[in-house]
Design a protein around this motif. Structure first.
Motif, PDB file in Angstrom:
ATOM      1  N   GLY A 137       0.786  -1.233   0.000  1.00  0.00           N
ATOM      2  CA  GLY A 137       0.000   0.000   0.000  1.00  0.00           C
ATOM      3  C   GLY A 137       0.814   1.277   0.000  1.00  0.00           C
ATOM      4  O   GLY A 137       0.246   2.370   0.058  1.00  0.00           O
ATOM      5  N   LEU A 138       2.159   1.161  -0.063  1.00  0.00           N
ATOM      6  CA  LEU A 138       2.973   2.370  -0.173  1.00  0.00           C
ATOM      7  C   LEU A 138       2.998   2.815  -1.640  1.00  0.00           C
ATOM      8  O   LEU A 138       2.713   2.031  -2.538  1.00  0.00           O
ATOM      9  CB  LEU A 138       4.412   2.109   0.299  1.00  0.00           C
ATOM     10  CG  LEU A 138       4.630   1.647   1.740  1.00  0.00           C
ATOM     11  CD1 LEU A 138       6.129   1.485   2.016  1.00  0.00           C
ATOM     12  CD2 LEU A 138       4.010   2.627   2.730  1.00  0.00           C
ATOM     13  N   LEU A 144      -3.879  -3.158  -2.851  1.00  0.00           N
ATOM     14  CA  LEU A 144      -2.676  -2.622  -2.198  1.00  0.00           C
ATOM     15  C   LEU A 144      -1.404  -3.345  -2.652  1.00  0.00           C
ATOM     16  O   LEU A 144      -0.297  -2.890  -2.373  1.00  0.00           O
ATOM     17  CB  LEU A 144      -2.797  -2.727  -0.669  1.00  0.00           C
ATOM     18  CG  LEU A 144      -3.947  -1.956  -0.015  1.00  0.00           C
ATOM     19  CD1 LEU A 144      -3.975  -2.190   1.490  1.00  0.00           C
ATOM     20  CD2 LEU A 144      -3.808  -0.455  -0.310  1.00  0.00           C
ATOM     21  N   LEU A 145      -1.572  -4.476  -3.351  1.00  0.00           N
ATOM     22  CA  LEU A 145      -0.401  -5.255  -3.793  1.00  0.00           C
ATOM     23  C   LEU A 145       0.157  -4.788  -5.140  1.00  0.00           C
ATOM     24  O   LEU A 145       1.175  -5.298  -5.599  1.00  0.00           O
ATOM     25  CB  LEU A 145      -0.766  -6.747  -3.905  1.00  0.00           C
ATOM     26  CG  LEU A 145      -1.002  -7.491  -2.598  1.00  0.00           C
ATOM     27  CD1 LEU A 145      -1.493  -8.909  -2.882  1.00  0.00           C
ATOM     28  CD2 LEU A 145       0.282  -7.548  -1.767  1.00  0.00           C
ATOM     29  N   ARG A 152       4.778  -4.579  -9.129  1.00  0.00           N
ATOM     30  CA  ARG A 152       5.703  -3.772  -9.941  1.00  0.00           C
ATOM     31  C   ARG A 152       7.124  -3.910  -9.415  1.00  0.00           C
ATOM     32  O   ARG A 152       8.086  -3.973 -10.180  1.00  0.00           O
ATOM     33  CB  ARG A 152       5.246  -2.318  -9.953  1.00  0.00           C
ATOM     34  CG  ARG A 152       3.955  -2.165 -10.745  1.00  0.00           C
ATOM     35  CD  ARG A 152       3.455  -0.755 -10.773  1.00  0.00           C
ATOM     36  NE  ARG A 152       4.289   0.107 -11.616  1.00  0.00           N
ATOM     37  CZ  ARG A 152       4.026   1.380 -11.843  1.00  0.00           C
ATOM     38  NH1 ARG A 152       2.967   1.954 -11.298  1.00  0.00           N
ATOM     39  NH2 ARG A 152       4.815   2.102 -12.609  1.00  0.00           N
ATOM     40  N   ALA A 153       7.261  -3.975  -8.079  1.00  0.00           N
ATOM     41  CA  ALA A 153       8.590  -4.147  -7.487  1.00  0.00           C
ATOM     42  C   ALA A 153       9.174  -5.511  -7.868  1.00  0.00           C
ATOM     43  O   ALA A 153      10.370  -5.628  -8.153  1.00  0.00           O
ATOM     44  CB  ALA A 153       8.523  -4.004  -5.970  1.00  0.00           C
ATOM     45  N   SER A 154       8.333  -6.528  -7.877  1.00  0.00           N
ATOM     46  CA  SER A 154       8.803  -7.856  -8.285  1.00  0.00           C
ATOM     47  C   SER A 154       9.422  -7.777  -9.680  1.00  0.00           C
ATOM     48  O   SER A 154      10.523  -8.290  -9.922  1.00  0.00           O
ATOM     49  CB  SER A 154       7.653  -8.862  -8.279  1.00  0.00           C
ATOM     50  OG  SER A 154       8.010 -10.013  -9.023  1.00  0.00           O
ATOM     51  N   GLN A 211      12.217   1.437  -2.962  1.00  0.00           N
ATOM     52  CA  GLN A 211      13.312   1.723  -2.039  1.00  0.00           C
ATOM     53  C   GLN A 211      13.355   0.695  -0.909  1.00  0.00           C
ATOM     54  O   GLN A 211      14.414   0.195  -0.533  1.00  0.00           O
ATOM     55  CB  GLN A 211      13.096   3.121  -1.464  1.00  0.00           C
ATOM     56  CG  GLN A 211      14.322   3.708  -0.807  1.00  0.00           C
ATOM     57  CD  GLN A 211      14.023   5.121  -0.289  1.00  0.00           C
ATOM     58  OE1 GLN A 211      13.075   5.777  -0.750  1.00  0.00           O
ATOM     59  NE2 GLN A 211      14.815   5.574   0.663  1.00  0.00           N
ATOM     60  N   TYR A 212      12.166   0.346  -0.388  1.00  0.00           N
ATOM     61  CA  TYR A 212      12.083  -0.631   0.701  1.00  0.00           C
ATOM     62  C   TYR A 212      12.593  -1.998   0.232  1.00  0.00           C
ATOM     63  O   TYR A 212      13.336  -2.676   0.945  1.00  0.00           O
ATOM     64  CB  TYR A 212      10.628  -0.741   1.193  1.00  0.00           C
ATOM     65  CG  TYR A 212      10.512  -1.452   2.516  1.00  0.00           C
ATOM     66  CD1 TYR A 212      10.413  -0.740   3.706  1.00  0.00           C
ATOM     67  CD2 TYR A 212      10.536  -2.848   2.586  1.00  0.00           C
ATOM     68  CE1 TYR A 212      10.339  -1.393   4.928  1.00  0.00           C
ATOM     69  CE2 TYR A 212      10.463  -3.503   3.793  1.00  0.00           C
ATOM     70  CZ  TYR A 212      10.352  -2.774   4.962  1.00  0.00           C
ATOM     71  OH  TYR A 212      10.292  -3.423   6.170  1.00  0.00           O
TER      72      TYR A 212
END
Ligand SMILES: [Zn+2]
Length: 263
Positions: free
Chosen positions: A95-96, A129-130, A135-137, A103-104
């Motif tokens: 959810g960020l 929220l995922l 996208r990070a994956s 960054q996390y």
């Protein structure tokens, strides 16, 4: 090789390693935890642990950035002690915005050489929220995503996860606990979507476990979910209900070894 595909950090770490040795489990995919129910001394302690868990599962705890960072450091300590026995998945707040999510993941997953992201414990209706997690994956070499899919998720939530999995076909998505009480409909999605997998921990019943591992053996990963599951009992259940030793071997280790390149 026998691999427990899903257990949480439990203290003392040495006791977990001893239990793995006793049950003949070579490696564990280890997940962080924001609470330690195994430390309960009495039923009142258990009750307060479960109240925390229920709030967590209801999405009432927010992103818990600080608590999660402490949990990741506990995880890293355990892996550093037993690098040959543990493979780590790290928690990431859902959810960020995209930039803080990336960054996390860079700081906590990539820098720590963790293999995947999870366990995501979302409330019903919160699957959107995922989005930035997927996208990070994609940004970080298709990191696998591990999602708690028992209560309180509904089949609608599981369906939304499967839509995300379709949108990101290179990202392995593991649905925890066989989809819970929605297991029957979940198996249909598993058959249809090649990058969607199932974890066997906290199976709904031995009938459900038996039905699923023999129907989609190549898509199932054995999991214990310690401290909630027992290593020996969980392993015995797969051994008892797999129709062939090839199915047992695939579920108990070969499938996840292939996915995560475990040697
Ligand atoms: Zn779970």
């Amino acid at each position: 090789m026998i691999i427990d595909g899903h257990s949480h950090v439990t203290f003392p770490i040495q006791e977990h390693i001893k239990a793995m040795d006793a049950a003949g489990i070579d490696k564990t995919v280890l997940f962080s935890t924001t609470f330690h129910p195994e430390a309960s001394k009495n039923f009142a302690d258990v009750q307060s642990s479960m109240e925390f868990l229920n709030d967590l599962l209801a999405g009432k705890k927010g992103s818990m950035v600080e608590v999660r960072q402490k949990a990741v450091s506990e995880l890293m300590d355990a892996i550093k002690q037993y690098p040959n026995r543990y493979i780590g998945f790290g928690a990431v707040p859902a959810g960020l915005e995209l930039k803080p999510t990336l960054q996390y993941v860079a700081e906590n997953i990539q820098n720590n050489h963790l293999t995947g992201m999870g366990e995501f414990t979302l409330g019903s209706g919160q699957i959107h929220l995922l989005k930035n997690i997927f996208r990070a994956s994609q940004e970080f070499h298709n990191l696998p995503i591990w999602i708690h899919a028992f209560f309180p998720l509904t089949f609608q939530d599981i369906k939304e996860i499967s839509e995300l999995a379709k949108d990101y076909p290179e990202t392995p998505v593991i649905l925890g606990h066989l989809g819970g009480s929605n297991w029957l409909e979940t198996v249909a999605l598993i058959k249809e979507i090649s990058n969607l997998y199932l974890d066997t921990s906290a199976y709904y019943s031995t009938f459900v476990l038996a039905s699923i591992i023999n129907e989609v053996p190549e898509k199932c990963f054995f999991g214990v979910d310690r401290p909630f599951g027992d290593l020996q009992l969980s392993k015995n259940a797969v051994l008892q209900f797999a129709k062939t030793s090839a199915i047992a071997n695939a579920v108990l280790g070969e499938n996840i070894a292939r996915l995560l390149n475990i040697e």
